[in-house]
Design a protein around this motif. Structure first.
Motif, PDB file in Angstrom:
ATOM      1  N   LYS A 174       0.827  -1.209   0.000  1.00  0.00           N
ATOM      2  CA  LYS A 174       0.000   0.000   0.000  1.00  0.00           C
ATOM      3  C   LYS A 174       0.860   1.257   0.000  1.00  0.00           C
ATOM      4  CE  LYS A 174      -3.770   0.117   2.455  1.00  0.00           C
ATOM      5  NZ  LYS A 174      -4.710   0.033   3.609  1.00  0.00           N
ATOM      6  N   MET A 175       1.957   1.238   0.753  1.00  0.00           N
ATOM      7  CA  MET A 175       2.850   2.392   0.766  1.00  0.00           C
ATOM      8  C   MET A 175       3.453   2.626  -0.617  1.00  0.00           C
ATOM      9  SD  MET A 175       6.332   3.223   0.648  1.00  0.00           S
ATOM     10  CE  MET A 175       7.169   1.719   1.134  1.00  0.00           C
ATOM     11  N   LEU A 176       3.926   1.574  -1.262  1.00  0.00           N
ATOM     12  CA  LEU A 176       4.535   1.715  -2.582  1.00  0.00           C
ATOM     13  C   LEU A 176       3.515   2.183  -3.614  1.00  0.00           C
ATOM     14  CD1 LEU A 176       6.796  -1.467  -2.588  1.00  0.00           C
ATOM     15  CD2 LEU A 176       7.548   0.914  -2.386  1.00  0.00           C
ATOM     16  N   ASP A 177       2.297   1.687  -3.527  1.00  0.00           N
ATOM     17  CA  ASP A 177       1.244   2.141  -4.440  1.00  0.00           C
ATOM     18  C   ASP A 177       0.996   3.637  -4.271  1.00  0.00           C
ATOM     19  OD1 ASP A 177       0.919  -0.378  -5.476  1.00  0.00           O
ATOM     20  OD2 ASP A 177      -0.860  -0.873  -4.286  1.00  0.00           O
ATOM     21  N   TRP A 178       1.016   4.095  -3.013  1.00  0.00           N
ATOM     22  CA  TRP A 178       0.770   5.518  -2.755  1.00  0.00           C
ATOM     23  C   TRP A 178       1.908   6.372  -3.310  1.00  0.00           C
ATOM     24  CZ3 TRP A 178       3.012   9.704  -0.476  1.00  0.00           C
ATOM     25  CH2 TRP A 178       2.186  10.804  -0.228  1.00  0.00           C
ATOM     26  N   VAL A 179       3.137   5.997  -3.010  1.00  0.00           N
ATOM     27  CA  VAL A 179       4.290   6.789  -3.452  1.00  0.00           C
ATOM     28  C   VAL A 179       4.365   6.836  -4.974  1.00  0.00           C
ATOM     29  CG1 VAL A 179       6.813   6.865  -3.501  1.00  0.00           C
ATOM     30  CG2 VAL A 179       5.633   6.408  -1.356  1.00  0.00           C
ATOM     31  N   GLN A 180       4.139   5.708  -5.605  1.00  0.00           N
ATOM     32  CA  GLN A 180       4.238   5.655  -7.059  1.00  0.00           C
ATOM     33  C   GLN A 180       3.035   6.306  -7.738  1.00  0.00           C
ATOM     34  OE1 GLN A 180       4.406   1.676  -8.805  1.00  0.00           O
ATOM     35  NE2 GLN A 180       5.946   2.386 -10.259  1.00  0.00           N
ATOM     36  N   GLY A 181       1.871   6.185  -7.127  1.00  0.00           N
ATOM     37  CA  GLY A 181       0.666   6.695  -7.762  1.00  0.00           C
ATOM     38  C   GLY A 181       0.350   8.144  -7.464  1.00  0.00           C
ATOM     39  N   LYS A 182       0.743   8.627  -6.284  1.00  0.00           N
ATOM     40  CA  LYS A 182       0.380   9.980  -5.862  1.00  0.00           C
ATOM     41  C   LYS A 182       1.496  11.002  -6.055  1.00  0.00           C
ATOM     42  CE  LYS A 182      -3.696   8.810  -4.136  1.00  0.00           C
ATOM     43  NZ  LYS A 182      -4.975   9.327  -4.682  1.00  0.00           N
ATOM     44  N   MET A 183       2.737  10.553  -6.084  1.00  0.00           N
ATOM     45  CA  MET A 183       3.864  11.466  -6.141  1.00  0.00           C
ATOM     46  C   MET A 183       4.565  11.380  -7.500  1.00  0.00           C
ATOM     47  SD  MET A 183       4.168  13.131  -3.215  1.00  0.00           S
ATOM     48  CE  MET A 183       2.385  13.316  -3.320  1.00  0.00           C
ATOM     49  N   PRO A 184       4.633  12.470  -8.245  1.00  0.00           N
ATOM     50  CA  PRO A 184       5.283  12.423  -9.565  1.00  0.00           C
ATOM     51  C   PRO A 184       6.792  12.250  -9.485  1.00  0.00           C
ATOM     52  CG  PRO A 184       4.722  14.684  -8.985  1.00  0.00           C
ATOM     53  CD  PRO A 184       4.109  13.811  -7.931  1.00  0.00           C
ATOM     54  N   TYR A 185       7.376  12.545  -8.337  1.00  0.00           N
ATOM     55  CA  TYR A 185       8.835  12.533  -8.213  1.00  0.00           C
ATOM     56  C   TYR A 185       9.406  11.121  -8.294  1.00  0.00           C
ATOM     57  CZ  TYR A 185       6.995  16.811  -6.270  1.00  0.00           C
ATOM     58  OH  TYR A 185       6.267  17.953  -6.082  1.00  0.00           O
ATOM     59  N   PHE A 186       8.645  10.145  -7.821  1.00  0.00           N
ATOM     60  CA  PHE A 186       9.137   8.768  -7.855  1.00  0.00           C
ATOM     61  C   PHE A 186       9.322   8.295  -9.296  1.00  0.00           C
ATOM     62  CE2 PHE A 186       8.886   4.193  -7.909  1.00  0.00           C
ATOM     63  CZ  PHE A 186       9.607   3.813  -6.794  1.00  0.00           C
ATOM     64  N   ASN A 187       8.355   8.556 -10.136  1.00  0.00           N
ATOM     65  CA  ASN A 187       8.402   8.057 -11.505  1.00  0.00           C
ATOM     66  C   ASN A 187       9.452   8.769 -12.354  1.00  0.00           C
ATOM     67  OD1 ASN A 187       6.292   6.154 -11.130  1.00  0.00           O
ATOM     68  ND2 ASN A 187       4.789   7.801 -11.277  1.00  0.00           N
ATOM     69  N   LYS A 188       9.845   9.973 -11.956  1.00  0.00           N
ATOM     70  CA  LYS A 188      10.871  10.691 -12.712  1.00  0.00           C
ATOM     71  C   LYS A 188      12.212   9.978 -12.659  1.00  0.00           C
ATOM     72  CE  LYS A 188       8.992  15.390 -12.379  1.00  0.00           C
ATOM     73  NZ  LYS A 188       9.207  16.762 -11.840  1.00  0.00           N
ATOM     74  N   SER A 189      12.488   9.340 -11.528  1.00  0.00           N
ATOM     75  CA  SER A 189      13.783   8.670 -11.355  1.00  0.00           C
ATOM     76  C   SER A 189      13.638   7.163 -11.189  1.00  0.00           C
ATOM     77  CB  SER A 189      14.497   9.230 -10.124  1.00  0.00           C
ATOM     78  OG  SER A 189      13.783   8.876  -8.944  1.00  0.00           O
ATOM     79  N   ASN A 190      12.398   6.681 -11.245  1.00  0.00           N
ATOM     80  CA  ASN A 190      12.117   5.269 -10.973  1.00  0.00           C
ATOM     81  C   ASN A 190      12.579   4.874  -9.575  1.00  0.00           C
ATOM     82  OD1 ASN A 190      10.954   2.819 -11.696  1.00  0.00           O
ATOM     83  ND2 ASN A 190      12.864   1.997 -12.529  1.00  0.00           N
ATOM     84  N   GLY A 191      12.560   5.852  -8.663  1.00  0.00           N
ATOM     85  CA  GLY A 191      12.872   5.571  -7.266  1.00  0.00           C
ATOM     86  C   GLY A 191      14.329   5.661  -6.877  1.00  0.00           C
ATOM     87  N   TRP A 192      15.217   5.972  -7.807  1.00  0.00           N
ATOM     88  CA  TRP A 192      16.647   5.988  -7.499  1.00  0.00           C
ATOM     89  C   TRP A 192      17.011   7.049  -6.464  1.00  0.00           C
ATOM     90  CZ3 TRP A 192      20.016   2.332  -8.316  1.00  0.00           C
ATOM     91  CH2 TRP A 192      19.851   1.437  -9.371  1.00  0.00           C
TER      92      TRP A 192
END
Length: 228
Positions: A174-192
């Protein structure tokens, strides 16, 4: 274990250090992220400006939904099948002041020692990051992103009998779904450029098959690039 530190400020959701057996759950409290510390008084020998101290850039602290940290902390009486963890996790995660250590620690230092629980790192780290000089409140200017998810506290009670692999995996999923789905910053770097603290040994987070121990949080694809 015993830890030593300058007297820490209470955690925003710090439960009572001596919970009443009949009312161990602390009263509801508002989760208010702490603002950066105010500017100190003029100093004849000032330290370098914060921007100069943060040579690798500043970090942004995600304001996660309370189910990922605040509610876990507030329900400290339900984190273990063996009883309340409220006292152990009080005082910003440092626990209660250590007593009876006069033969080990000099008297003038004993006030700085605490009975710190081995699983309290997530709370202590979160508290420090909220007050860190390199924290920024502007996500667009951040060089890194801290995810204040209490992964170890969330999974702890599900490690024992009576719970399913799904129970153990759900908080992290659920945490990962929230970070990836709600925050654009994660997808910009794929989490790096994201990081978090996991306050238990990695064995508790790397289950390879359903009949093994722990959750599979570390093995989830979205976790692959996150520093932990």
């Amino acid at each position: 274990p015993i830890s030593t530190s300058p007297s820490p400020a209470p955690h925003p959701l710090s439960p009572s250090p001596n919970p009443n057996p009949d009312q161990r759950k602390p009263p509801p409290r508002v989760w208010v992220p702490l603002s950066p510390s105010p500017s100190p008084s003029p100093n004849p020998n000032p330290s370098p400006e914060p921007d100069k101290q943060c040579s690798y850039g500043k970090f942004y602290v995600y304001d996660l939904p309370p189910e990922f940290n605040a509610e876990i902390y507030q329900n400290c009486d339900k984190l273990s099948p063996w009883g309340s963890r409220c006292a152990a996790l009080s005082n910003g995660g440092f626990g209660q002041k250590a007593t009876g250590i006069e033969r080990i620690v000099p008297a003038n230092l004993s006030h700085a020692w605490y009975w710190t629980d081995q699983f309290a790192a997530e709370i202590i780290f979160h508290h420090r990051m909220l007050r860190h000089k390199c924290r920024t409140l502007v996500a667009e200017s951040a060089a890194a992103f801290y995810i204040p998810f209490y992964a170890g506290l969330a999974v702890g009670k599900y490690l024992w009998d009576g719970y399913t692999p799904r129970d153990r995996d759900q908080p992290c999923e659920k945490m990962l779904d929230w970070v990836q789905g709600k925050m654009p910053y994660f997808n910009k770097s794929n989490g790096w450029d994201h990081f978090l603290v996991m306050g238990r040994i990695t064995w508790d987070f790397r289950r390879s098959k359903d009949d093994d121990w722990g959750s599979r949080c570390i093995l989830m694809p979205t976790m692959r690039n996150i520093t932990r």
